[in-house]
Design a protein around this motif. Structure first.
Motif, PDB file in Angstrom:
ATOM      1  N   THR A   1       0.809  -1.224   0.000  1.00  0.00           N
ATOM      2  CA  THR A   1       0.000   0.000   0.000  1.00  0.00           C
ATOM      3  C   THR A   1       0.844   1.277   0.000  1.00  0.00           C
TER       4      THR A   1
ATOM      5  N   THR B   1       1.189   3.910  -3.097  1.00  0.00           N
ATOM      6  CA  THR B   1       0.868   5.330  -2.932  1.00  0.00           C
ATOM      7  C   THR B   1       2.021   6.205  -3.414  1.00  0.00           C
TER       8      THR B   1
ATOM      9  N   THR C   1      -5.961  -1.332   5.553  1.00  0.00           N
ATOM     10  CA  THR C   1      -5.208  -0.331   4.805  1.00  0.00           C
ATOM     11  C   THR C   1      -5.576   1.088   5.188  1.00  0.00           C
TER      12      THR C   1
END
Length: 379
Positions: free
Chosen positions: A170, A174, A334
């Protein structure tokens, strides 16, 4: 990389030369030959004098011709008797030696084969019990335990790598998405974008630190510097450090501990434990909720509790709540900044301090309570 050993005729590979059974038979044969020669020499040196002494005591004075005949008869009888006895003893000894050497060779070969399977990474390979006595039983038991530990370590390693890859996905995604957007001109490096990039970078850094901490603690390599700590001051410091985060989320943090107790623990490690528990409680408590820190004496323990009015924990998740990367609700993982091993670190640190931790909840929507037991010192 293979290894060789140098001998008088050049390099020798490991495992070359006669086997165990052959070596044992050769050694037994040498012992028997040495025993036979010793018996013959002793008989030849001692028997004649004993024989003549008995003739003298019996008053027998044979003529020289008769003496020669008697000596020959005695020597022949002695030689035949010794030869038959030595041959019979040697045959029995070699037969017994051959039987046991073959049995030991098969047993050792089976254990060596199992060891080779373990060395090749097949830890579930059975280790046979040779039935050759206590020492061999201990050897096979130790080898089985080693295989089991290696198997558990390998399972943990694979699971940890898979979980770590999942946790890193994650923040890395990003970072990659925003950097690509900046490169394509879709976004600019403004303060909001910079904050997102910094948060993802910090999350990766925090994940690396947490992995290192829990590994050191569980492997017993964590440095612990115990000091005398007053429990009420320890809790005050922990709640003060977390106060800003709680105010930002509008969650009430209460410190109700009034216990007068002293523990011997590392202040940094205990602060890390309480910080992880308070951070975990904050993540699972919605705005307007309450987290309460308390403590009481239960000889010989001082008991510290962290209770939240948040989501709660289902009964089936409680036994696994302290496992690495385990989350009761993976769908919301998340959205939270935790590394997934804060509770694992708390448990490992408390184990190193001689304490323990447990979790309790009446189910979803009822909140959760984490309870710490630390050995107390009389004040």
């Amino acid at each position: 990389m293979s290894t060789t050993r140098s001998g008088p005729l050049g390099p020798r590979r490991p495992g070359s030369g006669p086997g165990f059974a052959t070596r044992l038979l050769i050694a037994q044969s040498l012992v028997l030959v040495a025993g036979a020669l010793t018996t013959w020499l002793v008989a030849a040196a001692v028997a004649p004098s004993i024989f003549y002494e008995h003739l003298r005591r019996a008053g027998v004075a044979p003529l020289p011709a008769e003496m020669t005949h008697v000596e020959d008869a005695f020597a022949s009888a002695l030689l035949i008797s010794l030869a038959v006895a030595v041959v019979a003893a040697a045959a029995m000894a070699l037969a017994v030696t051959w039987y046991f050497s073959r049995r030991m060779q098969r047993a050792i070969g089976a254990v060596a084969e199992a060891g080779g399977e373990i060395a090749a990474g097949r830890y579930a390979a059975p280790v046979p019990r040779p039935g050759l006595g206590r020492e061999f039983e201990q050897l096979t038991t130790s080898l089985s335990q080693l295989a089991e530990r290696l198997d558990n370590t390998e399972i943990t390693r694979r699971r940890m790598l898979a979980d770590l890859a999942h946790e890193m996905r994650t923040p890395l995604a990003t970072l990659d998405a925003h950097l690509e957007a900046i490169e394509d001109g879709v976004r600019v490096l403004d303060p909001p974008t910079l904050t997102i990039l910094q948060d993802s970078s910090r999350r990766l850094g925090r994940l690396a630190q947490d992995i290192s901490a829990v590994s050191q603690a569980q492997e017993g390599n964590l440095e612990i510097r115990p000091e005398l700590l007053e429990v009420d001051k320890l809790l005050q410091a922990a709640t003060l450090a977390a106060a800003d985060s709680y105010r930002a989320k509008e969650v009430t943090l209460l410190d109700t501990a009034t216990v007068q107790a002293t523990v011997q623990a590392d202040p940094h490690r205990m602060g890390q434990v309480l910080s992880n528990l308070l951070d975990n409680a904050l993540r699972h408590t919605p705005s307007g909720g309450t987290v309460t820190v308390g403590a009481y004496l239960q000889h010989p323990w001082v008991v510290i509790t962290v209770h939240d009015s948040g989501e709660g924990i289902a009964a089936e998740h409680l036994p696994r709540i302290f496992e690495r990367f385990y989350r009761a609700d993976a769908s919301r993982a998340t959205a939270r900044a935790g590394s997934g091993i804060g509770l694992t670190i708390a448990q490992a640190l408390l184990d190193a301090e001689g304490g323990r931790i447990s979790a309790d909840s009446d189910g979803p929507g009822t909140g959760a309570t984490f309870t710490i037991h630390l050995p107390t010192l009389a004040r």
